[in-house]
Design an enzyme around this catalytic site. Sequence first.
Site, mmCIF file in Angstrom:
data_model
loop_
_atom_site.group_PDB
_atom_site.id
_atom_site.type_symbol
_atom_site.label_atom_id
_atom_site.label_comp_id
_atom_site.label_asym_id
_atom_site.label_seq_id
_atom_site.Cartn_x
_atom_site.Cartn_y
_atom_site.Cartn_z
ATOM 1 N N TYR A 28 0.848 -1.196 0.000
ATOM 2 C CA TYR A 28 0.000 0.000 0.000
ATOM 3 C C TYR A 28 0.881 1.242 0.000
ATOM 4 O O TYR A 28 1.846 1.328 0.773
ATOM 5 C CB TYR A 28 -0.940 0.007 1.226
ATOM 6 C CG TYR A 28 -1.956 -1.114 1.121
ATOM 7 C CD1 TYR A 28 -3.149 -0.937 0.431
ATOM 8 C CD2 TYR A 28 -1.681 -2.376 1.646
ATOM 9 C CE1 TYR A 28 -4.060 -1.980 0.268
ATOM 10 C CE2 TYR A 28 -2.577 -3.433 1.491
ATOM 11 C CZ TYR A 28 -3.761 -3.223 0.800
ATOM 12 O OH TYR A 28 -4.656 -4.266 0.637
ATOM 13 N N SER A 29 0.533 2.199 -0.858
ATOM 14 C CA SER A 29 1.277 3.469 -0.890
ATOM 15 C C SER A 29 1.014 4.210 0.411
ATOM 16 O O SER A 29 -0.128 4.299 0.861
ATOM 17 C CB SER A 29 0.785 4.360 -2.033
ATOM 18 O OG SER A 29 0.816 3.676 -3.250
ATOM 19 N N CYS A 57 -0.084 7.704 -10.509
ATOM 20 C CA CYS A 57 -0.356 6.631 -9.539
ATOM 21 C C CYS A 57 -1.843 6.271 -9.535
ATOM 22 O O CYS A 57 -2.705 7.146 -9.633
ATOM 23 C CB CYS A 57 0.081 7.064 -8.136
ATOM 24 S SG CYS A 57 0.057 5.704 -6.942
ATOM 25 N N GLU A 81 3.611 4.557 -10.690
ATOM 26 C CA GLU A 81 3.312 3.437 -9.793
ATOM 27 C C GLU A 81 1.832 3.114 -9.939
ATOM 28 O O GLU A 81 0.975 3.813 -9.399
ATOM 29 C CB GLU A 81 3.645 3.804 -8.348
ATOM 30 C CG GLU A 81 3.699 2.575 -7.454
ATOM 31 C CD GLU A 81 4.578 2.825 -6.244
ATOM 32 O OE1 GLU A 81 5.783 2.531 -6.317
ATOM 33 O OE2 GLU A 81 4.045 3.317 -5.254
ATOM 34 N N TYR A 107 -1.277 -0.099 -10.191
ATOM 35 C CA TYR A 107 -1.558 -1.448 -9.695
ATOM 36 C C TYR A 107 -2.952 -1.890 -10.090
ATOM 37 O O TYR A 107 -3.722 -1.088 -10.579
ATOM 38 C CB TYR A 107 -1.384 -1.511 -8.170
ATOM 39 C CG TYR A 107 -1.929 -0.320 -7.402
ATOM 40 C CD1 TYR A 107 -3.270 -0.263 -7.011
ATOM 41 C CD2 TYR A 107 -1.112 0.776 -7.088
ATOM 42 C CE1 TYR A 107 -3.767 0.825 -6.301
ATOM 43 C CE2 TYR A 107 -1.604 1.862 -6.378
ATOM 44 C CZ TYR A 107 -2.937 1.878 -5.991
ATOM 45 O OH TYR A 107 -3.423 2.964 -5.299
HETATM 46 P P1 FAD Z 1 -7.137 -10.170 -2.988
HETATM 47 O O1 FAD Z 1 -7.916 -10.976 -2.051
HETATM 48 O O2 FAD Z 1 -5.686 -10.404 -3.073
HETATM 49 O O3 FAD Z 1 -7.796 -10.286 -4.401
HETATM 50 C C1 FAD Z 1 -7.128 -9.813 -5.529
HETATM 51 C C2 FAD Z 1 -7.313 -10.807 -6.628
HETATM 52 O O4 FAD Z 1 -8.694 -10.884 -6.943
HETATM 53 C C3 FAD Z 1 -6.647 -10.398 -7.902
HETATM 54 O O5 FAD Z 1 -5.307 -10.812 -7.917
HETATM 55 C C4 FAD Z 1 -7.478 -11.103 -8.923
HETATM 56 O O6 FAD Z 1 -7.057 -12.430 -9.051
HETATM 57 C C5 FAD Z 1 -8.850 -11.106 -8.321
HETATM 58 N N1 FAD Z 1 -9.711 -10.063 -8.859
HETATM 59 C C6 FAD Z 1 -9.600 -8.742 -8.624
HETATM 60 N N2 FAD Z 1 -10.561 -8.071 -9.261
HETATM 61 C C7 FAD Z 1 -11.265 -8.995 -9.936
HETATM 62 C C8 FAD Z 1 -12.382 -8.929 -10.793
HETATM 63 N N3 FAD Z 1 -12.972 -7.767 -11.080
HETATM 64 N N4 FAD Z 1 -12.866 -10.077 -11.299
HETATM 65 C C9 FAD Z 1 -12.282 -11.263 -11.006
HETATM 66 N N5 FAD Z 1 -11.212 -11.381 -10.203
HETATM 67 C C10 FAD Z 1 -10.722 -10.270 -9.683
HETATM 68 N N6 FAD Z 1 -4.483 -0.459 -2.871
HETATM 69 C C11 FAD Z 1 -5.123 0.518 -2.170
HETATM 70 O O7 FAD Z 1 -6.305 0.386 -1.852
HETATM 71 N N7 FAD Z 1 -4.453 1.657 -1.786
HETATM 72 C C12 FAD Z 1 -3.144 1.865 -2.089
HETATM 73 O O8 FAD Z 1 -2.575 2.906 -1.726
HETATM 74 C C13 FAD Z 1 -2.458 0.833 -2.817
HETATM 75 N N8 FAD Z 1 -1.162 0.987 -3.137
HETATM 76 C C14 FAD Z 1 -0.517 0.015 -3.831
HETATM 77 C C15 FAD Z 1 0.830 0.214 -4.154
HETATM 78 C C16 FAD Z 1 1.504 -0.757 -4.871
HETATM 79 C C17 FAD Z 1 2.970 -0.522 -5.216
HETATM 80 C C18 FAD Z 1 0.838 -1.928 -5.272
HETATM 81 C C19 FAD Z 1 1.554 -2.987 -6.062
HETATM 82 C C20 FAD Z 1 -0.484 -2.132 -4.956
HETATM 83 C C21 FAD Z 1 -1.190 -1.167 -4.225
HETATM 84 N N9 FAD Z 1 -2.528 -1.343 -3.861
HETATM 85 C C22 FAD Z 1 -3.184 -0.336 -3.181
HETATM 86 C C23 FAD Z 1 -3.261 -2.601 -4.163
HETATM 87 C C24 FAD Z 1 -3.123 -3.572 -2.983
HETATM 88 O O9 FAD Z 1 -1.789 -4.016 -2.875
HETATM 89 C C25 FAD Z 1 -3.994 -4.830 -3.116
HETATM 90 O O10 FAD Z 1 -3.692 -5.433 -4.354
HETATM 91 C C26 FAD Z 1 -5.474 -4.563 -3.054
HETATM 92 O O11 FAD Z 1 -5.814 -3.983 -1.811
HETATM 93 C C27 FAD Z 1 -6.256 -5.884 -3.198
HETATM 94 O O12 FAD Z 1 -5.804 -6.782 -2.244
HETATM 95 P P2 FAD Z 1 -6.811 -7.785 -1.516
HETATM 96 O O13 FAD Z 1 -6.033 -8.640 -0.610
HETATM 97 O O14 FAD Z 1 -7.949 -7.019 -0.924
HETATM 98 O O15 FAD Z 1 -7.377 -8.596 -2.727
#
Ligand code: FAD
Length: 362
Positions: A141-142, A320, A360, A362
Amino acid sequence: MAYSEAKVVVGGLAHIPIVVGVFWLIQSFILRRIDANKSSGEGITPSQAVAPSSQSAEQKPLIKPKRPNVPVNTYKPKTPCLGTVVENYSLLKDGAIGRVNHITFDLSEGDPLLKYVEGQSIGIIPAGEDAKGKPHKLRLYSIASTRHGDNMAGNTVSLCVRQLQYEKDGETINGVCSSYLCDINPGEKVKITGPVGKEMLLPEDENANIIMLATGTGIAPMRTYLRRMFEPAERNKNNWNYKGKAWLFMGAPKTANLLYDADFEHYEKTFPNNFKYTKAISREQSNSKGGRMYIQDRVLEHADEIFALIENPKTYIYLCGLKGMEPGIDEAMSAAAAAKGINWDELRPQLKKAHRWNVETY
Ligand code: FAD
Ligand code: A2P
């Protein structure tokens, strides 16, 4: 030809390689001197390293701008530090789409203290196990707070998190980590790693111009820059008095989804010569073709001003948020550049090498 004449001609010809050799030596000596001057940066300031409209893509920037000494990976996934939730509140107004929260963690339990600078990210390891019974993997997360934290005490970090939600086979799926964070309560402990990332660091130059293109939670690093630039407490604490031009392009689906909007409005009122705030509200405004208004449409509207800024070597651009916005931004920049006779495909790598194009997504 008499024997003596032949001797003169052959003798003369024999001097040609010697003359050529002497010329070659002189030429390579001069070229070496020119190269030495270039690599020592004689007469060039770091920010002058790239002159967008005149250099070819092959020409490398001579010197990269100085990067501050930034902490990286103080805490790794196997040995995370424990943060304590201080607050967790919604950033959205009535009628907004989805769920986006501002969450702050107290880091004082960590020894050493996890320190970071504006533009970095941290990792969060959600509690619990995955479907295979293994601990969850970290998500990045940023960071949304400056190095001093929202309370200016230097011992907290804040995030701006959108809960991932999507439909699959008629069922609503909630993202693991984003739901864990949006649901978390003050007092709870969270495993934190990092900090990581050097892509989104601010230049040290107080006169730099900063163009920011953000969608949704992509606003997090931009909030840190803008607080550092315009919050009175930050300006007092940092020996850094921003004097350049900062321009934020912010994309959100609805007005109620604009994040930290009141703060940015306030900065624009207080620093009208230093800050401009342009919104693209996709589901309330239309672009010139009648489609949803995205930040790339705003970029096109302001192409002249943006490229006038980019021609200044002190201008840096930060992107971003949604990965999906990259092709649209690229297309808009190409069109805007072409209108000024600039080839964006050549210019972008030059800006990137000089740390003036920072992405950046994602
Ligand atoms: P997970 O449970 O991990 O689910 C994600 C997975 O669900 C995906 O990999 C995909 O397989 C699946 N999926 C997603 N959407 C769909 C869809 N529409 N249909 C079907 N499958 C789908 N997030 C923020 O909120 N704020 C930030 O500031 C932020 N900064 C980031 C900075 C960087 C450098 C990076 C790489 C990511 C950032 N993110 C940010 C995103 C964050 O890291 C997570 O990826 C995001 O919160 C989702 O994680 P999760 O565990 O909730 O989802
Ligand atoms: P929309 O969802 O109306 O298509 P959030 O993260 O709060 O949903 O905000 C993301 C913003 O970025 C929304 O306004 C969204 O518009 C917009 N957006 C979606 N796709 C793109 C894209 N390809 N380029 C630029 N902006 C986009």
